[in-house]
Design a protein around this motif. Structure first.
Motif, short mmCIF file in Angstrom:
data_model
loop_
_atom_site.label_atom_id
_atom_site.label_comp_id
_atom_site.label_asym_id
_atom_site.label_seq_id
_atom_site.Cartn_x
_atom_site.Cartn_y
_atom_site.Cartn_z
N LEU A 67 0.81 -1.23 0.00
CA LEU A 67 0.00 0.00 0.00
C LEU A 67 0.84 1.28 0.00
O LEU A 67 0.62 2.18 -0.81
N ALA A 68 1.79 1.38 0.91
CA ALA A 68 2.59 2.61 1.01
C ALA A 68 3.44 2.82 -0.23
O ALA A 68 3.52 3.94 -0.76
N TYR A 69 4.08 1.78 -0.70
CA TYR A 69 4.92 1.90 -1.89
C TYR A 69 4.08 2.32 -3.10
O TYR A 69 4.47 3.20 -3.87
N THR A 70 2.93 1.69 -3.27
CA THR A 70 2.06 1.99 -4.40
C THR A 70 1.55 3.42 -4.33
O THR A 70 1.50 4.13 -5.34
N PHE A 71 1.19 3.89 -3.14
CA PHE A 71 0.73 5.27 -2.99
C PHE A 71 1.86 6.24 -3.34
O PHE A 71 1.65 7.22 -4.05
N GLY A 72 3.06 5.97 -2.84
CA GLY A 72 4.20 6.83 -3.11
C GLY A 72 4.55 6.88 -4.59
O GLY A 72 5.02 7.90 -5.09
N ALA A 73 4.30 5.79 -5.29
CA ALA A 73 4.59 5.73 -6.72
C ALA A 73 3.43 6.27 -7.55
O ALA A 73 3.52 6.32 -8.78
N GLY A 74 2.34 6.69 -6.90
CA GLY A 74 1.19 7.24 -7.63
C GLY A 74 0.36 6.18 -8.31
O GLY A 74 -0.33 6.48 -9.29
N GLY A 75 0.40 4.96 -7.81
CA GLY A 75 -0.30 3.85 -8.46
C GLY A 75 -1.72 3.59 -7.99
O GLY A 75 -2.41 2.78 -8.58
N HIS A 76 -2.16 4.26 -6.95
CA HIS A 76 -3.53 4.06 -6.48
C HIS A 76 -4.51 4.77 -7.40
O HIS A 76 -4.22 5.85 -7.92
N ILE A 77 -5.66 4.19 -7.57
CA ILE A 77 -6.70 4.80 -8.39
C ILE A 77 -7.25 6.00 -7.65
O ILE A 77 -7.60 5.91 -6.47
#
Length: 170
Positions: free
Chosen positions: A60-70
């Motif tokens: 979750l944190a990595y994906t959010f930091g990479a801008g990958g969350h919808i």
């Protein structure tokens, strides 16, 4: 220095999530091969499920930091200037609050499972606090990541667009 530590923490959690994903594949392939050979290895399906939960939360944190969350930008994309900044702060604040509540709840769940000595109902009889720990750590890192972004935007960091066209629903 703090920025580098936080980014390293998010990246490390992402790498750990990737390792859990690889372990899911290994466990499932092992289970299939064992069945084809007429053998039953107890607990493989349960461990694959535990690895999936850990992988999902740790990413979750990595994906959010990479801008990958919808992100649904129906309203935000129409705002400009200070109104956009305030709306972004509100969204990050609400997300931070919800993520902190989830982290608190999952940490409490791990603590209670450990105190009660809960074990899984499967053949493996794994103490439940062990697989729950990955969820608690992942949700805590996600809460930290959201608070980090909230503070950065509040202090004047530029509001970033979503991770890509596929990640933004407008």
């Amino acid at each position: 220095m703090i920025r580098r530590c936080l980014d390293g923490l998010y990246h490390g959690a992402g790498m750990l999530a990737a390792l859990f994903m690889v372990s899911i594949g290994i466990l499932i392939v092992t289970s299939v091969i064992a069945r084809l050979m007429g053998t039953y290895v107890p607990g493989l399906n349960q461990y694959a499920g535990y690895a999936m939960a850990a992988s999902s939360f740790l990413a979750l944190a990595y994906t959010f930091g990479a801008g990958g969350h919808i992100r649904v930008n129906l309203v935000l994309s129409r705002l400009q200037g200070r109104a956009r900044w305030l709306a972004e702060l509100w969204c990050l604040g609400a997300g931070s609050f919800l993520a902190c509540y989830l982290a608190w709840y999952l940490i409490k769940m791990v603590r209670v499972s450990h105190m009660l000595g809960d074990v899984s109902e499967g053949v493996d009889a794994t103490p439940l606090w062990i697989p729950q720990l990955g969820m608690a750590v992942g949700s805590t890192l996600f809460a930290i990541c959201l608070i980090d972004r909230l503070v950065c935007v509040a202090l004047g960091a530029p509001i970033e667009k979503s991770g890509g066209d596929a990640a933004a629903v407008e």
